[in-house]
Design a protein around this motif. Structure first.
Motif, PDB file in Angstrom:
ATOM      1  N   LYS A  19      49.658 -17.885 -25.460  1.00 32.44           N
ATOM      2  CA  LYS A  19      48.521 -17.234 -24.803  1.00 32.44           C
ATOM      3  C   LYS A  19      48.986 -16.650 -23.465  1.00 32.44           C
ATOM      4  CE  LYS A  19      43.885 -17.982 -23.040  1.00 32.44           C
ATOM      5  NZ  LYS A  19      42.945 -18.957 -22.510  1.00 32.44           N
ATOM      6  N   VAL A  20      48.659 -15.388 -23.245  1.00 32.31           N
ATOM      7  CA  VAL A  20      49.031 -14.718 -21.987  1.00 32.31           C
ATOM      8  C   VAL A  20      47.818 -14.696 -21.064  1.00 32.31           C
ATOM      9  CG1 VAL A  20      49.928 -12.609 -20.932  1.00 32.31           C
ATOM     10  CG2 VAL A  20      50.651 -13.240 -23.239  1.00 32.31           C
ATOM     11  N   GLN A  21      47.981 -15.272 -19.858  1.00 37.93           N
ATOM     12  CA  GLN A  21      46.901 -15.219 -18.865  1.00 37.93           C
ATOM     13  C   GLN A  21      47.166 -14.046 -17.927  1.00 37.93           C
ATOM     14  OE1 GLN A  21      48.066 -19.418 -17.835  1.00 37.93           O
ATOM     15  NE2 GLN A  21      45.903 -19.505 -17.302  1.00 37.93           N
ATOM     16  N   THR A  22      46.143 -13.226 -17.696  1.00 34.73           N
ATOM     17  CA  THR A  22      46.325 -12.019 -16.875  1.00 34.73           C
ATOM     18  C   THR A  22      45.355 -12.019 -15.705  1.00 34.73           C
ATOM     19  OG1 THR A  22      46.965 -10.771 -18.832  1.00 34.73           O
ATOM     20  CG2 THR A  22      46.343  -9.494 -16.915  1.00 34.73           C
ATOM     21  N   ALA A  23      45.863 -11.701 -14.529  1.00 32.33           N
ATOM     22  CA  ALA A  23      45.006 -11.507 -13.343  1.00 32.33           C
ATOM     23  C   ALA A  23      45.297 -10.122 -12.793  1.00 32.33           C
ATOM     24  CB  ALA A  23      45.309 -12.572 -12.288  1.00 32.33           C
ATOM     25  N   LEU A  24      44.245  -9.314 -12.624  1.00 37.39           N
ATOM     26  CA  LEU A  24      44.429  -7.974 -12.061  1.00 37.39           C
ATOM     27  C   LEU A  24      44.389  -8.048 -10.539  1.00 37.39           C
ATOM     28  CD1 LEU A  24      42.254  -5.736 -14.416  1.00 37.39           C
ATOM     29  CD2 LEU A  24      44.739  -5.928 -14.353  1.00 37.39           C
ATOM     30  N   VAL A  25      45.298  -7.336  -9.895  1.00 37.55           N
ATOM     31  CA  VAL A  25      45.323  -7.297  -8.426  1.00 37.55           C
ATOM     32  C   VAL A  25      44.131  -6.471  -7.948  1.00 37.55           C
ATOM     33  CG1 VAL A  25      46.672  -6.503  -6.435  1.00 37.55           C
ATOM     34  CG2 VAL A  25      47.828  -7.517  -8.410  1.00 37.55           C
ATOM     35  N   ASP A  26      43.494  -6.905  -6.862  1.00 33.28           N
ATOM     36  CA  ASP A  26      42.354  -6.197  -6.276  1.00 33.28           C
ATOM     37  C   ASP A  26      42.708  -4.713  -6.094  1.00 33.28           C
ATOM     38  OD1 ASP A  26      40.332  -5.163  -4.721  1.00 33.28           O
ATOM     39  OD2 ASP A  26      40.189  -6.892  -3.394  1.00 33.28           O
ATOM     40  N   VAL A  27      41.784  -3.857  -6.502  1.00 33.43           N
ATOM     41  CA  VAL A  27      42.024  -2.403  -6.441  1.00 33.43           C
ATOM     42  C   VAL A  27      42.403  -1.960  -5.030  1.00 33.43           C
ATOM     43  CG1 VAL A  27      40.954  -0.150  -6.810  1.00 33.43           C
ATOM     44  CG2 VAL A  27      40.428  -2.030  -8.337  1.00 33.43           C
ATOM     45  N   LYS A  28      41.847  -2.627  -4.006  1.00 30.70           N
ATOM     46  CA  LYS A  28      42.136  -2.228  -2.616  1.00 30.70           C
ATOM     47  C   LYS A  28      43.609  -2.403  -2.268  1.00 30.70           C
ATOM     48  CE  LYS A  28      37.573  -3.525  -0.961  1.00 30.70           C
ATOM     49  NZ  LYS A  28      36.849  -4.658  -0.387  1.00 30.70           N
ATOM     50  N   LEU A  29      44.291  -3.326  -2.947  1.00 28.54           N
ATOM     51  CA  LEU A  29      45.703  -3.586  -2.649  1.00 28.54           C
ATOM     52  C   LEU A  29      46.637  -2.746  -3.505  1.00 28.54           C
ATOM     53  CD1 LEU A  29      45.634  -7.501  -2.442  1.00 28.54           C
ATOM     54  CD2 LEU A  29      45.166  -5.831  -0.640  1.00 28.54           C
ATOM     55  N   CYS A  30      46.062  -1.988  -4.453  1.00 24.47           N
ATOM     56  CA  CYS A  30      46.889  -1.216  -5.386  1.00 24.47           C
ATOM     57  C   CYS A  30      47.045   0.223  -4.917  1.00 24.47           C
ATOM     58  CB  CYS A  30      46.236  -1.213  -6.774  1.00 24.47           C
ATOM     59  SG  CYS A  30      46.223  -2.829  -7.553  1.00 24.47           S
ATOM     60  N   PRO A  31      48.127   0.876  -5.322  1.00 21.99           N
ATOM     61  CA  PRO A  31      48.315   2.287  -4.973  1.00 21.99           C
ATOM     62  C   PRO A  31      47.275   3.192  -5.622  1.00 21.99           C
ATOM     63  CG  PRO A  31      50.385   1.272  -5.651  1.00 21.99           C
ATOM     64  CD  PRO A  31      49.302   0.307  -5.993  1.00 21.99           C
ATOM     65  N   ALA A  32      47.247   4.452  -5.167  1.00 22.56           N
ATOM     66  CA  ALA A  32      46.256   5.403  -5.673  1.00 22.56           C
ATOM     67  C   ALA A  32      46.800   6.249  -6.812  1.00 22.56           C
ATOM     68  CB  ALA A  32      45.810   6.315  -4.532  1.00 22.56           C
ATOM     69  N   LYS A  33      48.092   6.141  -7.074  1.00 21.87           N
ATOM     70  CA  LYS A  33      48.718   6.955  -8.113  1.00 21.87           C
ATOM     71  C   LYS A  33      49.580   6.047  -8.998  1.00 21.87           C
ATOM     72  CE  LYS A  33      48.765  11.517  -5.936  1.00 21.87           C
ATOM     73  NZ  LYS A  33      49.644  12.603  -5.438  1.00 21.87           N
ATOM     74  N   PRO A  34      50.221   6.599 -10.024  1.00 25.02           N
ATOM     75  CA  PRO A  34      50.966   5.735 -10.961  1.00 25.02           C
ATOM     76  C   PRO A  34      52.007   4.839 -10.293  1.00 25.02           C
ATOM     77  CG  PRO A  34      50.776   7.952 -11.847  1.00 25.02           C
ATOM     78  CD  PRO A  34      50.197   8.001 -10.472  1.00 25.02           C
ATOM     79  N   ILE A  35      52.128   3.612 -10.834  1.00 26.16           N
ATOM     80  CA  ILE A  35      53.198   2.696 -10.425  1.00 26.16           C
ATOM     81  C   ILE A  35      54.500   3.209 -11.059  1.00 26.16           C
ATOM     82  CG2 ILE A  35      54.018   0.306 -10.495  1.00 26.16           C
ATOM     83  CD1 ILE A  35      51.366   0.494  -9.056  1.00 26.16           C
ATOM     84  N   VAL A  36      55.549   3.295 -10.253  1.00 22.86           N
ATOM     85  CA  VAL A  36      56.834   3.780 -10.768  1.00 22.86           C
ATOM     86  C   VAL A  36      57.747   2.611 -11.128  1.00 22.86           C
ATOM     87  CG1 VAL A  36      58.901   5.115 -10.215  1.00 22.86           C
ATOM     88  CG2 VAL A  36      56.661   5.902  -9.440  1.00 22.86           C
ATOM     89  N   GLU A  37      57.791   1.594 -10.256  1.00 26.74           N
ATOM     90  CA  GLU A  37      58.676   0.462 -10.525  1.00 26.74           C
ATOM     91  C   GLU A  37      58.140  -0.785  -9.836  1.00 26.74           C
ATOM     92  OE1 GLU A  37      63.446  -0.579 -10.746  1.00 26.74           O
ATOM     93  OE2 GLU A  37      62.811   1.200  -9.645  1.00 26.74           O
TER      94      GLU A  37
END
Length: 801
Positions: free
Chosen positions: A753-771
């Motif tokens: 079973k894979v448990q997933t937590a999404l990082v708060d949108v405020k802490l994430c970039p506004a464009k695609p993640i590259v690496e």
């Protein structure tokens, strides 16, 4: 899971209107950074850098202005963008950095260029490249809990031009005065009657586009004359006086200044007369400010220490503070900060920083901040004891997409590389009881966009660019000593060169020796006529400082010498990976055929290519990674397949294709990562990330490979990375998507079973993640994740739990 921001770096947009320092309460400096707005407190003693990043615009932010609320508990921020919209953000004092978007205005038909506000008034004015100005009124209650906006007027500029600068001031109790300039050499003066502006005067004299306009009262008194400063691409600043009454003001003695020479004869003192509702006024030319040698971008007034001062920034790499001589009335430049751009080498990569685009006064007027071409801020604070302006540590950041990041082998520093053609080194400045992240070196300043990077040892890295070859760099002694002193990163400096520079018209960093301050510079003995290039000489004292380096050091003195070039690929380099023992480097390039989609291996001792290259893919290989014992090399590509190469038993450097899956995903595969440990039966696990919005986890045993688990995302998955150790008996991996979201996952080695937590949108970039890259070891119990994004940001997130 508890996820918090450790560090954010993002470069500022090169637009003179794209930043503002809030003098109305919060003390924050807001600046446009790609399609976001970054918030920074320049006077923060702990030097925490960018505090938060506001997302909402879909294109580059061109104009940022704090609205004067008159309240110390509420901040309102206005932003205008190339997406034609103006957005209004509100922050309450309790959550100082929690700005929320409360309104979006989309009346303009083209990119917003400027926003002007006026303290004590609810009117603000926006200009756009559709050749119009719009006059707005903000309707709000006392604490700005309810905010609405009313459009009062649209002004079509005639003759039609793009407004690049707008200044607004109170003329008298019944009227406002508005000055507009832009892509013509005229300044138009509008005066309001019953909230409607009409053209009152057109000022001529400049010979280039008008880049900046600013009003101020001549003295602190409200009934003193208004002064207007206009700065232009013709390299001059003109001052204009708005005077009430029929009588003209006394002619300025500055017009007779002998320093003006021939110019003095051509300066017109024609009076432009106009009326407001209650009085008559005149506008006359007051003074010409000479001193800048190139386009002038910004001009802003401040009453400071009882004197009226004007701050200007220019393409000539200088920031000037002007004031009027009390005896003669002549305006002189009392302080000039920045660089002397005329020195030799100023147009090379190691020379001029390319001008200052923005100049801002701090709320207390004792500091100034300026933005340069490289997206980095510089700051000076006035030191009364020495009676001079001292440079202080500011913030830096990439100005284009960050294409690759890599931790050093021991995790002591982070390297990032970008389409802005630079590679940067980020580390933690440790002092007393505090620490903060800064850029400590700019190892590579290049002529091509840089695409990928990986550390080979703690003092060596390799990078690939759009130029078909890879370059290997060694750490110089100056940087190693500085990192040891400021960041407590120990290194053996015995055989390291002192420093590096880029020869004029070259792309390769050459190792050079640092020279003592008193030592003469050695001439070139082979050619008596060859003058010594000042850029090739580094004095030892320039590399000796007790704080993170300033931008002028980063841009000139902290390059790394290049030790090797690796040839072989026919197109732009797309991926690079170093083996865990540091003995091999695997590389790939962009390709549309099986002949070019090969993986080349180079051994790091003699830097010779290991033949033959590895063939499996038919299109570009997007990612490469060695397994943790280097037995396997995993590759994924745009042809939707993954391939595993196994090291041969009789050679450490030879790999052969073991297994491939031509339909690993239904769309192209963009990244892959090995899990850190083997399972109970010796099976190995790896993850692949695809444009089909999934992360697939595969189990390899013998000649069979089975997909054991799938994690679904809301968008194409562009990056995936496993942490290199078990955490509480579980594997931890992170993935990033095309919309900028980051997910942190935990899974037991049995893959049930894979448990997933999404990082708060405020802490994430506004464009695609590259690496995504995990710091090799935990810090104070936290895992740290490096995030590179197309929005030009480099972020480090703390992950707990």
């Amino acid at each position: 899971m508890n996820i918090s921001p450790e560090f954010t770096s993002i470069g500022a947009n090169r637009n003179p209107a794209a930043a503002d320092w809030d003098v109305h309460g919060s003390g924050l400096l807001a600046f446009g950074a790609d399609n976001c707005i970054a918030l920074w407190d320049p006077l923060d003693e702990s030097l925490r850098g960018v505090r938060s990043v506001l997302k909402g615009h879909s294109k580059a932010v061109n104009a940022v202005t704090f609205f004067p609320t008159g309240s110390s508990t509420t901040s309102i921020l206005l932003s205008g963008s190339a997406d034609h919209s103006i957005r209004i953000w509100r922050s309450l004092k309790q959550q100082e950095l929690e700005f929320q978007e409360i309104k979006s205005l989309a009346e303009h038909q083209s990119a917003i260029t400027r926003i002007a506000v006026l303290p004590g008034s609810d009117v603000f004015i926006t200009g756009a490249s559709d050749g119009t100005l719009k006059v707005w009124k903000m309707i709000h209650d006392v604490d700005f809990s309810e905010v609405d906006v009313e459009l009062l007027q649209t002004i079509n500029l005639s003759p039609r031009y793009f407004p690049l600068s707008i200044a607004l001031a109170l003329l008298d109790e019944s009227s406002h005065i508005l000055a507009v300039g832009g892509t013509k050499s005229i300044i138009q003066i509008f005066v309001s009657r019953d909230s409607q502006f009409s053209l009152a005067a057109t000022l001529t004299g400049h010979e280039g586009w008008i880049r900046a306009l600013a009003f101020t009262r001549e003295t602190i008194s409200d009934d003193s004359d208004l002064l207007l400063a206009s700065a232009s691409q013709d390299k001059y600043i003109r001052l204009w006086r708005v005077h009430p009454g029929e009588e003209l003001p006394q002619a300025s003695s500055a017009l007779n200044d002998p320093a003006l020479g021939v110019l003095g004869k051509s300066l017109s003192n024609k009076a432009h007369r106009f009326e407001s509702v209650s009085a008559k006024y005149s506008v006359t030319f007051e003074a010409l400010l000479l001193g800048h040698e190139d386009w002038i971008y910004t001009a802003s007034w401040r009453h400071r220490d009882g004197k009226l001062q004007l701050l200007s920034t220019s393409e000539d790499n200088s920031l000037s503070i002007w004031e009027s001589d009390p005896n003669t009335g002549v305006w002189i430049c009392g302080t000039r900060l920045g660089e002397i751009s005329a020195q030799k080498g100023s147009t090379t990569a190691t020379g001029s920083a390319g001008g200052f685009w923005i100049g801002l006064w701090s709320p207390d007027s004792n500091s100034v901040a300026s933005l340069g071409r490289t997206g980095s801020w510089r700051m000076w604070t006035f030191a009364p004891e020495q009676d001079l302006w001292a440079q202080r540590v500011a913030i830096t950041g990439h100005t284009k997409e960050v294409r690759g990041i890599s931790w050093s082998r021991d995790g002591s520093y982070l390297l990032s590389t970008s389409a802005d053609q630079t590679t940067r080194l980020w580390a933690q400045w440790k002092r007393n009881q505090t620490s903060s992240w800064h850029e400590f070196s700019r190892p590579q300043i290049h002529g091509y966009d840089l695409n990928c990077i990986d550390a080979i040892t703690n003092s060596q890295f390799i990078s690939g660019a759009d130029e078909k070859l890879l370059r290997v760099f060694d750490e110089p002694k100056g940087v190693a000593t500085m990192l040891d002193r400021l960041c407590r990163i120990e290194a053996n400096t015995d055989n390291l060169p002192d420093a590096a520079n880029i020869p004029v018209l070259g792309l390769s960093n050459k190792a050079i020796q640092a020279v003592g301050d008193d030592e003469p510079v050695q001439e070139d003995e082979t050619d008596d006529r060859a003058a010594v290039d000042p850029a090739s000489v580094v004095r030892k004292s320039t590399l000796d400082f007790d704080h993170p380096p300033f931008e002028d050091h980063l841009a000139r003195h902290l390059l790394w010498p290049e030790t090797e070039k690796l040839y072989g690929h026919g197109y732009e380099i797309s991926a690079v990976s170093t083996s865990n023992d540091g003995k091999l480097v695997a590389t790939a390039c962009r390709a549309s055929s099986i002949d070019h989609a090969v993986i080349r291996l180079y051994e790091t001792k003699e830097w010779l290519e290991v033949k033959p290259p590895l063939k499996a893919h038919s299109l570009t290989v997007t990612a490469l990674q060695f397994s943790h014992d280097d037995r396997y090399l995993l590759s994924v590509g745009r042809d939707r397949q993954w391939a595993i190469f196994e090291r041969s038993s009789d050679s450490d450097t030879t790999y052969e294709l073991r297994l491939s899956n031509p339909k690993g995903h239904t769309r192209m595969i963009l990244d892959a990562s090995w899990a850190p440990t083997m399972g109970e039966n010796g099976e190995r696990t790896f993850a692949t990330a695809g444009r089909d919005k999934t992360v697939k986890i595969w189990s390899l045993l013998g000649t069979e490979c089975v997909c054991k688990a799938t994690v679904s995302a809301d968008a194409a998955v562009t990056a995936v990375a496993f942490f290199r150790e078990l955490v509480s008996g579980q594997w931890v991996f992170a993935y990033g998507t095309e919309t900028g979201l980051v997910g942190i996952c935990k899974v037991a080695p049995k893959l049930e079973k894979v448990q997933t937590a999404l990082v708060d949108v405020k802490l994430c970039p506004a464009k695609p993640i590259v690496e995504l890259v995990w710091r090799p070891t935990a810090v104070d119990g936290s895992l740290q994740l490096g995030v590179a994004s197309d929005d030009s940001s480099v972020r480090i997130l703390n992950v707990n739990g």
